[in-house]
Design an enzyme around this catalytic site. Structure first.
Site, PDB file in Angstrom:
ATOM      1  N   SER A 254     -47.027 -32.507  51.289  1.00  0.00           N
ATOM      2  CA  SER A 254     -46.209 -33.717  51.352  1.00  0.00           C
ATOM      3  C   SER A 254     -44.734 -33.583  51.009  1.00  0.00           C
ATOM      4  O   SER A 254     -43.995 -34.546  51.179  1.00  0.00           O
ATOM      5  CB  SER A 254     -46.806 -34.804  50.466  1.00  0.00           C
ATOM      6  OG  SER A 254     -47.851 -35.420  51.151  1.00  0.00           O
TER       7      SER A 254
ATOM      8  N   LYS B 251     -39.338 -40.486  44.749  1.00  0.00           N
ATOM      9  CA  LYS B 251     -40.512 -40.997  45.463  1.00  0.00           C
ATOM     10  C   LYS B 251     -41.191 -42.038  44.583  1.00  0.00           C
ATOM     11  O   LYS B 251     -41.311 -41.851  43.370  1.00  0.00           O
ATOM     12  CB  LYS B 251     -41.448 -39.824  45.764  1.00  0.00           C
ATOM     13  CG  LYS B 251     -42.678 -40.181  46.586  1.00  0.00           C
ATOM     14  CD  LYS B 251     -43.512 -38.920  46.883  1.00  0.00           C
ATOM     15  CE  LYS B 251     -44.730 -39.205  47.748  1.00  0.00           C
ATOM     16  NZ  LYS B 251     -45.484 -37.968  48.048  1.00  0.00           N
TER      17      LYS B 251
ATOM     18  N   SER C 254     -46.526 -37.101  52.810  1.00  0.00           N
ATOM     19  CA  SER C 254     -46.405 -38.465  52.351  1.00  0.00           C
ATOM     20  C   SER C 254     -45.020 -38.803  51.792  1.00  0.00           C
ATOM     21  O   SER C 254     -44.680 -39.983  51.661  1.00  0.00           O
ATOM     22  CB  SER C 254     -47.449 -38.764  51.271  1.00  0.00           C
ATOM     23  OG  SER C 254     -47.257 -37.928  50.157  1.00  0.00           O
TER      24      SER C 254
HETATM   25  N1  GLN Z   1     -51.217 -35.069  54.293  1.00  0.00           N
HETATM   26  C1  GLN Z   1     -52.071 -34.660  53.225  1.00  0.00           C
HETATM   27  C2  GLN Z   1     -53.004 -35.784  52.847  1.00  0.00           C
HETATM   28  O1  GLN Z   1     -52.997 -36.758  53.506  1.00  0.00           O
HETATM   29  C3  GLN Z   1     -51.274 -34.187  52.056  1.00  0.00           C
HETATM   30  C4  GLN Z   1     -50.695 -35.304  51.271  1.00  0.00           C
HETATM   31  C5  GLN Z   1     -49.890 -34.836  50.091  1.00  0.00           C
HETATM   32  O2  GLN Z   1     -49.499 -33.677  49.990  1.00  0.00           O
HETATM   33  N2  GLN Z   1     -49.693 -35.752  49.155  1.00  0.00           N
HETATM   34  O3  GLN Z   1     -53.729 -35.704  51.931  1.00  0.00           O
END
Ligand code: GLN
Length: 494
Positions: free
Chosen positions: A188, A84, A164
């Protein structure tokens, strides 16, 4: 949907490792198969921000030499993977999905050092194929917040792969890489894994070093693997987990041989079922797939025990104070001075302001404002302190539950992958994606998503949560489930 054919890119890590060790396959052949697949599929998927083909072939050549010399000892040696783009890679551009780090080509951030996970994989001969797409600074659930365009779900390219770590999930499920790493602050890794039908593990807080992970919410972030099956997740964990002098929050506990603990039935295992997880608004197909999976765990010998996690409902609200608060501090350092996007202006202050105005996307700016507000004098007690208290209550819920059970089973997400564009205008519905995953980050426990079926032709994930350092247990349960089913053998046709 297709069953695995004999194409090289379809191999799991453990299958490839066997062939590489027997020298029936070279890393260069395997790497070339992935690179070809990437160039064929990327126009549809956009799972990568940077592809490092040339470098990958060099690494593959070095791995082949190590095999030849009898010096390759790790099952990850010579195996192509992707990281990532929030994990810094020495000499390879790292953007965190943001324009502020990407800038134009000349000013793109090229890290002078490697994240601990990147270095550990490199040291055993892993082959880096490139950096995967993601929501900017890991803020999002759909990959639509990337400055490099959305990534697409390999099962239906009109849908999101989740976020994400959407690019990591798409690349794994589309078999562009044998595995990927993602990061999970509120879901994420697990949510995108569920949306694309691969395995995604979020380790306990402190199990994997965060050194070189561009910080979002430092008390929540964890790096973990997205893989084709559970054995592969265990293999990657064996390499990336463990204490790190560069990250004071890592746990100084020995790293088990996770792979050696896989196998056997589930007799004696107590699986918790939280009534708070089966709420209204859940997609019917998701509910039935998860319920069927839980029955399967029972038939494998597990005892199903009802548990209660009464503060689950408050998780989202607490997270959307704590994570933005930490983000507002972590993102203060991006000023465009040394690298990335930079907006010249008459004064340094104007330059900072313009750079941050244009360099950050809308969601990132929303989080910075929310966080700065929650931390400001006069509001700190009402918001931030209150949220921290709720966090403690959530942690206590889990502590109580794990006195009675070994793992907690439930859904990863309330729905399957949604259409690109469907939720962009409504951040609150977007946030709802993570109702089941966020509490685990707040409590610092571990969780895994394993494919458990389909709803309307789209993958569904089974969520298994374990206590702090319970990775071996959730992997064992996930493995038993996986071996008794065939979901992990179904991949999107592309
Ligand atoms: N979807 C969540 C957010 O927008 C979690 C994101 C993540 O785990 N990096 O914060």
């Amino acid at each position: 949907m297709s069953s695995v054919t004999n194409e090289l890119y379809n191999l799991t890590i453990h299958e490839a490792a066997d062939l590489l060790a027997k020298r029936e396959l070279s890393s260069q052949e395997l790497t070339r198969a992935c690179i070809e697949r990437i160039s064929r599929l990327e126009p549809q998927l956009n799972a990568f921000i940077t592809v490092t083909s040339h470098r990958a072939l060099e690494l593959a050549e070095a791995a082949d030499l190590a095999f030849k010399a009898g010096e390759a000892t790790s099952p990850l040696c010579g195996v192509p993977m992707a990281l990532k783009d929030v994990i810094v890679t020495e000499g390879v551009a790292t953007t965190a999905g943001s324009r502020i780090l990407g800038g134009d080509d000349r000013r793109r951030y090229i890290p002078p050092y490697a994240a601990t996970v990147a270095g550990r994989l490199r040291s055993v001969g892993a082959v880096l194929l490139g950096k995967t797409n993601m929501d900017e600074f890991a803020m999002g659930s759909s990959n639509e917040n990337s400055a490099y365009g959305p990534a697409h779900n390999p099962w239906d390219v009109s849908r999101v792969p989740g976020g994400s770590s959407g690019g990591s999930a798409a690349a794994t499920s589309a078999r562009e890489a044998l595995y990927t790493l993602g990061s999970d602050t509120g879901g994420s890794i697990r949510q995108p894994a569920a949306f694309v039908g691969c395995v995604g593990l979020k380790p306990s807080y402190g199990r994997v070093s965060r050194y070189g992970l561009i910080a979002f919410g430092s008390s929540l972030d964890q790096i973990g693997p997205l893989t084709k099956d559970v054995r592969d997740a265990a293999l990657v964990m064996e390499q990336i987990a463990g204490v790190d002098p560069c990250d004071a929050t890592t746990l100084d506990a020995p790293v088990p041989k996770y792979t050696e603990q896989l196998g056997g039935d589930l007799r004696g295992m107590r699986v918790g079922l939280a009534r708070e997880y089966f709420v209204e608004g859940m997609e019917a197909g998701v509910k039935s797939a998860v319920e069927t999976a839980i029955k399967q765990l029972q038939s494998l010998g597990a005892e199903i025990v009802e548990v209660s996690l009464p503060h689950t409902d408050y998780g989202l609200a607490a997270y959307y104070i704590i994570a933005p608060a930490e983000a507002s501090a972590n993102l203060a350092r991006f000023d465009g001075v040394k690298y990335g996007y930079s907006h010249p202006a008459n004064s340094i202050i104007d330059s900072y302001m313009q750079t941050r105005q244009d360099g950050f996307g809308a969601e990132v700016k929303r989080r910075i404002m929310l966080g700065a507000y929650a931390l400001s004098a006069g509001y700190y007690d009402a918001y931030y302190l209150k949220a921290q208290k709720v966090r403690t209550l959530i942690k206590r819920d889990y502590d109580e539950a794990f006195k009675k059970v070994d793992v907690i089973a439930g859904p990863v997400t309330p729905t399957t992958a949604f259409k690109i564009g469907e939720k962009v205008a409504d951040p609150l519905t977007m946030y709802l994606n993570d109702v089941y995953t966020i509490p685990g980050n707040l409590a610092g426990i571990c969780g895994i998503s394993v494919p458990c079926g389909f709803s309307n032709g789209l993958p569904v994930g089974l969520h298994l949560q374990g206590p702090v350092l319970g990775e071996a247990t959730i992997l064992k349960v996930a493995y038993a489930y996986e071996q008794a089913t065939a979901w992990h053998k179904q991949w999107p046709e592309l």
